[in-house]
Motif scaffolding. Structure first.
Motif, PDB file in Angstrom:
ATOM      1  N   THR A 280      11.512   9.084  -6.997  1.00 24.04           N
ATOM      2  CA  THR A 280      11.696   9.753  -8.292  1.00 24.04           C
ATOM      3  C   THR A 280      12.043  11.223  -8.094  1.00 24.04           C
ATOM      4  O   THR A 280      12.931  11.766  -8.758  1.00 24.04           O
ATOM      5  N   MET A 281      11.371  11.853  -7.139  1.00 20.56           N
ATOM      6  CA  MET A 281      11.647  13.271  -6.872  1.00 20.56           C
ATOM      7  C   MET A 281      13.075  13.467  -6.365  1.00 20.56           C
ATOM      8  O   MET A 281      13.782  14.385  -6.777  1.00 20.56           O
ATOM      9  N   ALA A 282      13.480  12.557  -5.464  1.00 20.85           N
ATOM     10  CA  ALA A 282      14.835  12.664  -4.897  1.00 20.85           C
ATOM     11  C   ALA A 282      15.887  12.488  -5.993  1.00 20.85           C
ATOM     12  O   ALA A 282      16.873  13.229  -6.047  1.00 20.85           O
TER      13      ALA A 282
ATOM     14  N   SER B  89       0.814  -1.215   0.000  1.00 21.96           N
ATOM     15  CA  SER B  89       0.000   0.000   0.000  1.00 21.96           C
ATOM     16  C   SER B  89       0.845   1.260   0.000  1.00 21.96           C
ATOM     17  O   SER B  89       0.421   2.295  -0.481  1.00 21.96           O
ATOM     18  N   LEU B  90       2.080   1.159   0.539  1.00 23.31           N
ATOM     19  CA  LEU B  90       2.928   2.345   0.597  1.00 23.31           C
ATOM     20  C   LEU B  90       3.736   2.554  -0.690  1.00 23.31           C
ATOM     21  O   LEU B  90       4.223   3.646  -0.938  1.00 23.31           O
ATOM     22  N   ALA B  91       3.859   1.487  -1.472  1.00 22.67           N
ATOM     23  CA  ALA B  91       4.710   1.550  -2.659  1.00 22.67           C
ATOM     24  C   ALA B  91       4.375   2.714  -3.585  1.00 22.67           C
ATOM     25  O   ALA B  91       5.272   3.451  -3.999  1.00 22.67           O
ATOM     26  N   PRO B  92       3.078   2.935  -3.895  1.00 22.50           N
ATOM     27  CA  PRO B  92       2.779   4.054  -4.802  1.00 22.50           C
ATOM     28  C   PRO B  92       3.167   5.410  -4.202  1.00 22.50           C
ATOM     29  O   PRO B  92       3.420   6.353  -4.915  1.00 22.50           O
ATOM     30  N   ILE B  93       3.145   5.502  -2.842  1.00 20.99           N
ATOM     31  CA  ILE B  93       3.500   6.770  -2.212  1.00 20.99           C
ATOM     32  C   ILE B  93       5.018   6.956  -2.258  1.00 20.99           C
ATOM     33  O   ILE B  93       5.517   8.035  -2.501  1.00 20.99           O
ATOM     34  N   ARG B  94       5.770   5.847  -2.001  1.00 21.32           N
ATOM     35  CA  ARG B  94       7.234   5.936  -1.957  1.00 21.32           C
ATOM     36  C   ARG B  94       7.833   6.223  -3.333  1.00 21.32           C
ATOM     37  O   ARG B  94       8.800   6.957  -3.446  1.00 21.32           O
TER      38      ARG B  94
ATOM     39  N   GLY C 219      19.221  17.291 -11.061  1.00 19.95           N
ATOM     40  CA  GLY C 219      19.048  18.734 -11.197  1.00 19.95           C
ATOM     41  C   GLY C 219      20.138  19.495 -10.457  1.00 19.95           C
ATOM     42  O   GLY C 219      20.698  20.467 -10.994  1.00 19.95           O
ATOM     43  N   ALA C 220      20.454  19.068  -9.245  1.00 17.79           N
ATOM     44  CA  ALA C 220      21.480  19.748  -8.453  1.00 17.79           C
ATOM     45  C   ALA C 220      22.834  19.673  -9.161  1.00 17.79           C
ATOM     46  O   ALA C 220      23.580  20.659  -9.219  1.00 17.79           O
ATOM     47  N   ALA C 221      23.130  18.492  -9.714  1.00 18.09           N
ATOM     48  CA  ALA C 221      24.416  18.330 -10.415  1.00 18.09           C
ATOM     49  C   ALA C 221      24.499  19.277 -11.613  1.00 18.09           C
ATOM     50  O   ALA C 221      25.515  19.953 -11.822  1.00 18.09           O
ATOM     51  N   LEU C 222      23.400  19.331 -12.381  1.00 14.55           N
ATOM     52  CA  LEU C 222      23.396  20.195 -13.573  1.00 14.55           C
ATOM     53  C   LEU C 222      23.500  21.675 -13.193  1.00 14.55           C
ATOM     54  O   LEU C 222      24.196  22.449 -13.850  1.00 14.55           O
ATOM     55  N   ILE C 223      22.820  22.046 -12.101  1.00 14.56           N
ATOM     56  CA  ILE C 223      22.862  23.453 -11.666  1.00 14.56           C
ATOM     57  C   ILE C 223      24.287  23.827 -11.223  1.00 14.56           C
ATOM     58  O   ILE C 223      24.811  24.886 -11.605  1.00 14.56           O
ATOM     59  N   VAL C 224      24.932  22.944 -10.441  1.00 14.15           N
ATOM     60  CA  VAL C 224      26.283  23.264  -9.956  1.00 14.15           C
ATOM     61  C   VAL C 224      27.272  23.328 -11.126  1.00 14.15           C
ATOM     62  O   VAL C 224      28.104  24.244 -11.196  1.00 14.15           O
ATOM     63  N   ILE C 225      27.148  22.392 -12.060  1.00 14.16           N
ATOM     64  CA  ILE C 225      28.028  22.427 -13.246  1.00 14.16           C
ATOM     65  C   ILE C 225      27.809  23.750 -14.003  1.00 14.16           C
ATOM     66  O   ILE C 225      28.753  24.426 -14.409  1.00 14.16           O
ATOM     67  N   GLY C 226      26.542  24.123 -14.151  1.00 13.23           N
ATOM     68  CA  GLY C 226      26.214  25.362 -14.865  1.00 13.23           C
ATOM     69  C   GLY C 226      26.766  26.593 -14.150  1.00 13.23           C
ATOM     70  O   GLY C 226      27.301  27.503 -14.793  1.00 13.23           O
ATOM     71  N   LEU C 227      26.660  26.606 -12.821  1.00 15.08           N
ATOM     72  CA  LEU C 227      27.165  27.757 -12.055  1.00 15.08           C
ATOM     73  C   LEU C 227      28.687  27.877 -12.183  1.00 15.08           C
ATOM     74  O   LEU C 227      29.214  28.982 -12.341  1.00 15.08           O
ATOM     75  N   VAL C 228      29.379  26.735 -12.110  1.00 14.96           N
ATOM     76  CA  VAL C 228      30.850  26.761 -12.245  1.00 14.96           C
ATOM     77  C   VAL C 228      31.224  27.236 -13.645  1.00 14.96           C
ATOM     78  O   VAL C 228      32.130  28.073 -13.818  1.00 14.96           O
ATOM     79  N   ALA C 229      30.494  26.750 -14.659  1.00 15.84           N
ATOM     80  CA  ALA C 229      30.780  27.171 -16.037  1.00 15.84           C
ATOM     81  C   ALA C 229      30.542  28.667 -16.198  1.00 15.84           C
ATOM     82  O   ALA C 229      31.312  29.365 -16.864  1.00 15.84           O
ATOM     83  N   LEU C 230      29.481  29.156 -15.553  1.00  8.54           N
ATOM     84  CA  LEU C 230      29.119  30.567 -15.690  1.00  8.54           C
ATOM     85  C   LEU C 230      30.083  31.486 -14.943  1.00  8.54           C
ATOM     86  O   LEU C 230      30.530  32.507 -15.480  1.00  8.54           O
TER      87      LEU C 230
END
Lengths: 54, 376
Positions: B15-17, B5-10, B23-34
């Motif tokens: 997926t979000m995590a 019953s918890l599987a659909p909630i988890r 997303g965090a990796a791409l943002i940090v790479i982008g900030l360093v490049a910028l």
């Protein structure tokens, strides 16, 4: 205690190191080298563990 | 029942995590490049690739050496040789054709270099973490790697501080293999070594698993990218020493007494941002990439921390210092000297491997004595 604590400490240490360095030595993107060293015509000059000091 | 019953909630949470990690990796790479430059952002991305590959495919250097010495399982070392050979096929011709733009991991063979490699080989078996391994272990939450890392950095700084004195004890000129003949000799040497380890391996354990083959291919591709983008091969320990040196300067230390740290190139790098130092960027990537994989895996960060006696932690501190100090005398660790040294035609890489592998026998004996594993 789990690895969540130690892994988070490692990441926090990394953020602290970069943050402290940014305050002392901010980078200047206008002095950035070309994206690729190969084909740039610029002499390689980075620090490396195998290199003796110049 | 409750799990179902918890599987659909988890699932959306996971997926979000995971989306957040990417997303965090791409943002940090982008900030360093910028804010630092596109080349530096790309180097961070390459470092993240190293971290993800090593932790995600559970590949490394110390573990396969231990498997060969203790259990005569050569698969990991054979995969290391394969990765080095693949890099050599591209790196040696490129270095020959572009000697100004690209530099290899070339260093002199000497007494201190050989001794340093031996000590490094021993210390890396004590903590079961080499140059890249200590960073990956720390990022994935291994407490031994986490404790060893700052002392590795301090040792690397101190080793560089004294490097010229040690090199003065006696060293040959830098000997390198160049061009197609150099590549042929390198590949032949690697094939000979691979044949030797294959023959010494236990029958039934000689097949290289697909996971290791994938790791070898990915590491080789990233190492070539490192050379093409930075103009220098993949390294680890210079960055660690630089962090400690910057810390020392921030605390008011005067490094003018060191021929290494007072050299113009070193002074320039001490004044520049760590975000413009290639080895620092790939080191950051190794730690963060390993963290990302551990966080991505289900239960990766939920593992309980191991319990060791006090002497194990003391040994970890000492081994960390020795890893850093010895790797500077040896002109690199398993990455800068063994992997990149051989792959870019430096003869010191071959000597480093022999000395460090001999040291590994000592380290494997020391590890249980200091309480880092059950005594057998």
């Amino acid at each position: 205690m789990t690895r969540r604590l130690t892994a988070s400490l490692a990441l926090a240490g990394l953020v602290a190191l970069i943050g402290a360095d940014l305050m002392r030595s901010p980078p200047n993107p206008y002095h950035a080298p070309p994206v690729f060293a190969l084909g740039s015509g610029v002499t390689a000059a980075g620090g490396f563990c195998g290199a003796l000091p110049n | 029942m409750s799990d179902t019953s918890l599987a659909p909630i988890r699932a959306p949470k996971v997926t979000m995590a995971r989306t957040g990690l990417i997303g965090a990796a791409l943002i940090v790479i982008g900030l360093v490049a910028l804010f630092a430059g596109a080349r530096f952002g790309l180097m961070l991305a390459i470092g993240l690739g190293f971290g993800v590959a090593l932790e995600g495919l559970r590949f490394g250097f110390a573990g396969p050496w231990r498997a060969m010495i203790l259990r005569r399982e050569p698969a990991g070392i054979l995969a290391q040789f394969l990765a080095i050979a693949l890099v050599a096929c591209v790196a040696i011709p490129l270095l020959t054709a572009h000697p100004e733009e690209l530099s290899g991991a070339q260093a002199p063979i000497g007494w201190a270099m050989i001794g340093g490699a031996f000590v490094f080989g021993a210390a890396m078996q004590v903590v079961l973490g080499c140059g890249s391994g200590t960073l990956v272990n720390a990022g994935s939450g291994n407490p031994v790697g986490l404790l060893a890392l700052p002392f590795f950095a301090i040792g690397s700084f101190a080793g560089a501080y004294h490097l010229i004195w040690w090199t003065g004890l006696g060293a040959l000129p830098i000997l390198t293999l160049r061009g197609i003949p150099g590549l042929a000799v390198t590949l032949a040497g690697l094939a000979l070594l691979a044949g030797l380890f294959w023959a010494l391996g236990k029958p039934g354990s000689r097949r290289v698993p697909t996971r290791y083959l994938v790791a070898a291919l990915v590491l080789a591709a990233l190492a070539i990218a490192n050379l093409v983008v930075a103009g220098q091969p993949w390294g680890v320990v210079y960055g660690l020493g630089l962090w400690a040196a910057k810390g020392a300067v921030a605390l008011g230390a005067d490094l003018s007494g060191s021929a290494f740290w007072a050299a113009s190139g070193s002074v320039e790098r001490l004044r520049s941002s760590v975000l413009t130092d290639y080895t620092s960027l790939t080191d950051f990537g190794l730690i963060a990439g390993a963290f990302g994989v551990a966080a991505w895996r289900r239960g990766g960060l939920a593992q309980p921390l191991p319990s060791y006696p006090a002497r194990a932690w003391v040994a970890t501190v000492i081994a960390g210092l020795l890893l850093g100090y010895s790797s500077r005398l040896a002109f690199g660790c398993n990455v800068g000297a063994f992997f990149s040294g051989i792959a870019t035609g430096s003869l010191h890489g071959w000597v480093w491997f022999v000395a460090a592998f001999a040291g590994a026998f000592v380290g494997i004996r020391l590890r249980p004595l200091v309480g880092l594993e059950a005594r057998t």
